[in-house]
Scaffold this motif. Structure first.
Motif, PDB file in Angstrom:
ATOM      1  N   VAL A  89       0.851  -1.179   0.028  1.00  0.00           N
ATOM      2  CA  VAL A  89      -0.067   0.004  -0.053  1.00  0.00           C
ATOM      3  C   VAL A  89       0.808   1.375  -0.008  1.00  0.00           C
ATOM      4  CG1 VAL A  89      -1.627   1.282   0.981  1.00  0.00           C
ATOM      5  CG2 VAL A  89      -1.817  -1.089   1.145  1.00  0.00           C
ATOM      6  N   PRO A  90       0.787   2.050  -0.946  1.00  0.00           N
ATOM      7  CA  PRO A  90       1.659   3.425  -0.921  1.00  0.00           C
ATOM      8  C   PRO A  90       1.822   4.082   0.513  1.00  0.00           C
ATOM      9  CG  PRO A  90       0.236   3.374  -2.983  1.00  0.00           C
ATOM     10  CD  PRO A  90      -0.276   2.234  -2.176  1.00  0.00           C
ATOM     11  N   SER A  91       0.736   4.155   1.131  1.00  0.00           N
ATOM     12  CA  SER A  91       0.581   4.895   2.565  1.00  0.00           C
ATOM     13  C   SER A  91       1.408   4.202   3.561  1.00  0.00           C
ATOM     14  CB  SER A  91      -0.482   5.436   2.868  1.00  0.00           C
ATOM     15  OG  SER A  91      -1.509   4.281   3.047  1.00  0.00           O
ATOM     16  N   ARG A 116      -6.416  -5.486   5.586  1.00  0.00           N
ATOM     17  CA  ARG A 116      -5.541  -4.218   5.653  1.00  0.00           C
ATOM     18  C   ARG A 116      -4.678  -4.658   6.783  1.00  0.00           C
ATOM     19  NH1 ARG A 116      -2.165  -0.593   5.017  1.00  0.00           N
ATOM     20  NH2 ARG A 116      -2.666   1.546   4.641  1.00  0.00           N
ATOM     21  N   ALA A 140      -3.429  -0.800  -5.998  1.00  0.00           N
ATOM     22  CA  ALA A 140      -3.503   0.425  -5.518  1.00  0.00           C
ATOM     23  C   ALA A 140      -3.923   1.380  -6.661  1.00  0.00           C
ATOM     24  CB  ALA A 140      -2.420   0.759  -4.414  1.00  0.00           C
ATOM     25  N   ASP A 143      -6.018   7.241  -6.048  1.00  0.00           N
ATOM     26  CA  ASP A 143      -6.798   8.092  -4.968  1.00  0.00           C
ATOM     27  C   ASP A 143      -6.693   7.296  -3.724  1.00  0.00           C
ATOM     28  OD1 ASP A 143      -8.495   6.073  -5.541  1.00  0.00           O
ATOM     29  OD2 ASP A 143      -9.981   7.259  -6.613  1.00  0.00           O
ATOM     30  N   GLY A 144      -5.888   6.276  -3.574  1.00  0.00           N
ATOM     31  CA  GLY A 144      -5.889   5.580  -2.332  1.00  0.00           C
ATOM     32  C   GLY A 144      -6.982   4.377  -2.093  1.00  0.00           C
ATOM     33  N   ARG A 145      -7.772   4.350  -3.044  1.00  0.00           N
ATOM     34  CA  ARG A 145      -8.617   3.240  -2.929  1.00  0.00           C
ATOM     35  C   ARG A 145      -8.027   1.867  -3.687  1.00  0.00           C
ATOM     36  NH1 ARG A 145     -14.092   4.949  -5.945  1.00  0.00           N
ATOM     37  NH2 ARG A 145     -12.608   5.762  -7.352  1.00  0.00           N
ATOM     38  N   ASP A 171     -12.472   1.452  -0.586  1.00  0.00           N
ATOM     39  CA  ASP A 171     -11.949   2.386  -0.335  1.00  0.00           C
ATOM     40  C   ASP A 171     -10.805   2.062   0.852  1.00  0.00           C
ATOM     41  OD1 ASP A 171     -13.250   2.406   2.341  1.00  0.00           O
ATOM     42  OD2 ASP A 171     -14.504   4.243   1.889  1.00  0.00           O
ATOM     43  N   ASP A 172     -10.023   3.139   1.627  1.00  0.00           N
ATOM     44  CA  ASP A 172      -8.999   2.433   2.534  1.00  0.00           C
ATOM     45  C   ASP A 172      -9.791   1.942   3.732  1.00  0.00           C
ATOM     46  OD1 ASP A 172      -6.532   1.542   3.221  1.00  0.00           O
ATOM     47  OD2 ASP A 172      -5.800   3.533   3.651  1.00  0.00           O
TER      48      ASP A 172
END
Length: 297
Positions: A89-91, A116, A140, A143-145, A171-172
């Motif tokens: 996950v990029p974040s 997650r 991923a 937009d984070g979804r 969504d996240d």
């Protein structure tokens, strides 16, 4: 028709290989995600053989860059849980796509289970999607979804219809934002999804003949709104199963294919290059010393 290119140069020397046996367990590596420190997180399917029950769990192993086990952790409940994919996950952290049995028999995993995890493996959230489908891959989104793909209904398990590509956007927090199916004339089984630099999505999979005795590799291109741009069957004259397709810098794609004679053992891996519209332009064959099914990561 794709042409055969010259044989590939000698492959790089093997850096390391590891096995991770455990008494009383049957393990199988499923997927791998890189870590920022150069190591990896491997997700495996594990069954406890000591209790005589089918109650598989997800088992994550944190590995050093040299493949040594730093720690491992199991996830799952009383039913049969089977991992399919893990992505970064990029974040930060990971998203695991798995399947959970829909009954206490644990014999048929039919519902996607999305987990997650944060960077240290703690569960941030988990969701069982009420979809009669086996999720097989995720990507991923910018937009984070997350976009998750599979096929529904399950191949060979539902006599009410042939499986077709299916996509779900969450969504996240794990909430479903969008759900789409892409009906086709014949059974098609999705194996992967990847995001292109132009914001479009490339799905790959397997298109079966009406009697299910033969198959071609299959590509489905979607725009940023998940509308169909084009779809292609790639017929190389044998039984082909696409295990992954990757957009390339020139706007085309590289497709990883298991190719084997129809209804026969033995086969090879084919890397097939296509143009921006999915038309084959070149191919390279890899003939292994022994036949094995290719899985991309």
């Amino acid at each position: 028709t794709a042409s055969s290119a010259e044989p590939m140069p000698t492959l790089p020397e093997l850096a390391w290989e590891r096995t991770y046996p455990r008494p009383d367990f049957s393990d199988g590596a499923v997927d791998l995600a890189p870590n920022p420190d150069g190591g990896y997180v491997a997700v495996t399917s594990t069954d406890n053989l000591s209790d005589g029950q089918v109650n598989g769990d997800l088992d994550l192993m944190w590995l050093s860059p040299e493949g040594d086990v730093l720690r491992r952790q199991a996830y799952g409940g009383p039913l049969n849980d089977t991992p399919v994919r893990i992505i970064n996950v990029p974040s930060g952290g990971y998203l695991v796509v798995a399947a959970s049995a829909d009954s206490e028999t644990g014999s048929v995993p039919v519902r996607p289970w999305i987990v997650r995890l944060n960077a240290v493996g703690e569960i941030v959230w988990e969701r069982h999607l009420d979809i009669g489908s086996l999720g097989v891959d995720a990507v991923a989104m910018p937009d984070g979804r997350f976009a998750i793909v599979g096929s529904s209904p399950l191949l060979f398990l539902d006599l009410n219809g042939d499986p077709n590509p299916w996509l779900c956007v969450i969504d996240d927090t794990g909430e479903v934002q969008l759900q789409r199916s892409y009906p086709q004339e014949r059974a098609q089984w999705v194996t992967s999804i990847h995001l292109a630099t132009n914001g479009e999505y490339l799905l790959s999979g397997i298109a079966y003949s009406e009697d299910l005795d033969n198959a071609n590799a299959y590509l489905l291109k979607l725009d940023a709104s998940f509308e169909v741009v084009w779809n292609r069957e790639l017929d190389l004259g044998k039984m082909e199963q696409s295990r992954g397709a990757y957009p390339t810098a020139d706007g085309g794609n590289v497709v990883v294919i298991n190719s084997q004679p129809t209804n026969a053992l033995g086969g090879k891996m084919v890397l097939l290059k296509t143009d921006a519209f999915g038309e084959p332009t070149d191919a390279v064959d890899f003939q292994p010393e022994f036949w094995s099914s290719v899985r991309t990561t």
